[in-house]
Design a protein around this motif. Structure first.
Motif, short mmCIF file in Angstrom:
data_model
loop_
_atom_site.label_atom_id
_atom_site.label_comp_id
_atom_site.label_asym_id
_atom_site.label_seq_id
_atom_site.Cartn_x
_atom_site.Cartn_y
_atom_site.Cartn_z
N ASN A 156 -6.72 2.92 -0.39
CA ASN A 156 -5.35 2.39 -0.38
C ASN A 156 -4.97 1.71 -1.69
O ASN A 156 -3.88 1.19 -1.85
CB ASN A 156 -5.13 1.44 0.81
CG ASN A 156 -6.26 0.43 0.96
OD1 ASN A 156 -6.94 0.11 0.00
ND2 ASN A 156 -6.44 -0.07 2.18
N ALA A 214 -6.32 9.30 -0.82
CA ALA A 214 -5.56 8.49 0.15
C ALA A 214 -5.91 8.94 1.56
O ALA A 214 -6.13 8.14 2.47
CB ALA A 214 -4.06 8.64 -0.10
N PHE A 247 0.84 -1.20 0.00
CA PHE A 247 0.00 0.00 0.00
C PHE A 247 0.87 1.24 0.00
O PHE A 247 1.88 1.26 0.70
CB PHE A 247 -0.91 0.03 1.24
CG PHE A 247 -2.08 -0.92 1.16
CD1 PHE A 247 -2.57 -1.37 -0.04
CD2 PHE A 247 -2.70 -1.35 2.33
CE1 PHE A 247 -3.66 -2.23 -0.09
CE2 PHE A 247 -3.78 -2.21 2.28
CZ PHE A 247 -4.27 -2.65 1.08
N PRO A 248 0.52 2.30 -0.70
CA PRO A 248 -0.60 2.42 -1.60
C PRO A 248 -0.34 1.70 -2.93
O PRO A 248 0.73 1.88 -3.52
CB PRO A 248 -0.69 3.93 -1.82
CG PRO A 248 0.71 4.42 -1.66
CD PRO A 248 1.35 3.53 -0.64
N ARG A 291 1.37 8.54 -0.52
CA ARG A 291 1.97 8.24 0.78
C ARG A 291 2.25 9.51 1.58
O ARG A 291 1.83 9.63 2.72
CB ARG A 291 3.30 7.52 0.53
CG ARG A 291 3.58 6.42 1.50
CD ARG A 291 4.85 5.68 1.13
NE ARG A 291 4.66 4.68 0.10
CZ ARG A 291 5.31 4.62 -1.05
NH1 ARG A 291 6.20 5.54 -1.38
NH2 ARG A 291 5.06 3.65 -1.90
#
Ligand code: DX5
Ligand code: ZN
Length: 234
Positions: free
Chosen positions: A201, A196, A14-15, A227
């Motif tokens: 995700n 996000a 993730f992501p 992120r």
């Protein structure tokens, strides 16, 4: 339990940036897949359209089956088709790792989702922009992935619908931590951080990858943006 091995495969990644193959160069499909492998995209998103559920046609299980041996990448099929129960077996047999059906096409999807899980396929449920979350709530426990459409399904290259953010936020509070929360439509450098931050995700991206000459840079920068900037929206 919904295929924990498949969900776990993604947790460490993730992501996840999942290129929407609807926007790739079909004349060079094998090369496109090689470039996306080099870009370290962990998954490929296959948009299946039937000209009925959505006003557009794309490709079907036969194409996915032929492509399957060319790569180890995770195959994520998004079925924008009416009567998915008629065709689901073809997509299971084609080697899809996850199969997402639409709640608008399958209003009582429990049996289908359970069938996918029993077939070792990650079961996914998608919801279009105009559809209320109430309709999918009873089925969330059967999902390994929930997909929020942030454009009207049918075409790539549309603008992100802002109200999707609220839907993602609400959905995040309704699903278990093990359920992948995917967003699809209009995702790019301008929109990925907000989504996000709202809780997504797994990001399906068409134009923002395929309109770039360097897929590696696009995938890396999108993941970084998801992120790092996500915190500033919380
Ligand atoms: C739309 C598809 C999307 C779309 C994404 O119905 O489900 O996957 O191709 O393309 P972009 O990122 O260009 O909106
Ligand atoms: Zn899609």
């Amino acid at each position: 339990m919904i295929n924990p091995d498949l969900s776990d495969k993604f947790k460490s990644q993730f992501p996840v940036i999942s290129p929407s193959m609807l926007k790739c160069d079909f004349g060079n499909l094998h090369r496109e897949i090689e470039l996306l492998e080099m870009a370290e995209a962990p998954a490929l998103h296959w948009d299946v359209m039937d000209g009925n559920f959505v006003p557009n046609l794309s490709y079907g299980a036969l194409l996915i089956e032929r492509i399957r041996p060319l790569t180890q990448m995770f195959f994520d099929a998004h079925l924008m088709i009416s009567n998915p129960e008629k065709y689901i077996e073809d997509y299971i047999n084609a080697g899809c790792d996850s199969i997402t059906i639409h709640i608008e096409a399958a209003p009582n999807p429990k049996d289908l989702l359970e069938h996918l899980a029993q077939s070792r396929v990650l079961p996914g449920l998608a919801i279009s922009p105009e559809t209320s979350l109430n309709l999918i709530e009873p089925y969330l426990e059967y999902c390994g992935l929930v997909l929020v459409m942030s454009v009207e399904p049918g075409f790539g290259g549309q603008s992100f619908i802002k109200s999707s953010l609220q839907k993602i936020r609400q959905l995040k509070a309704m699903i278990s931590d093990d359920t992948i929360l995917s967003v699809d439509g209009g995702i790019g450098m301008e929109t990925i951080a907000e989504t996000a931050s709202a809780g997504a995700n797994y990001f399906v991206v068409g134009s923002a990858i395929f309109n770039q000459t360097d897929y590696s840079t696009a995938v890396r920068e999108l993941a970084q943006k998801a992120r790092s900037d996500s915190a500033s929206f919380t």
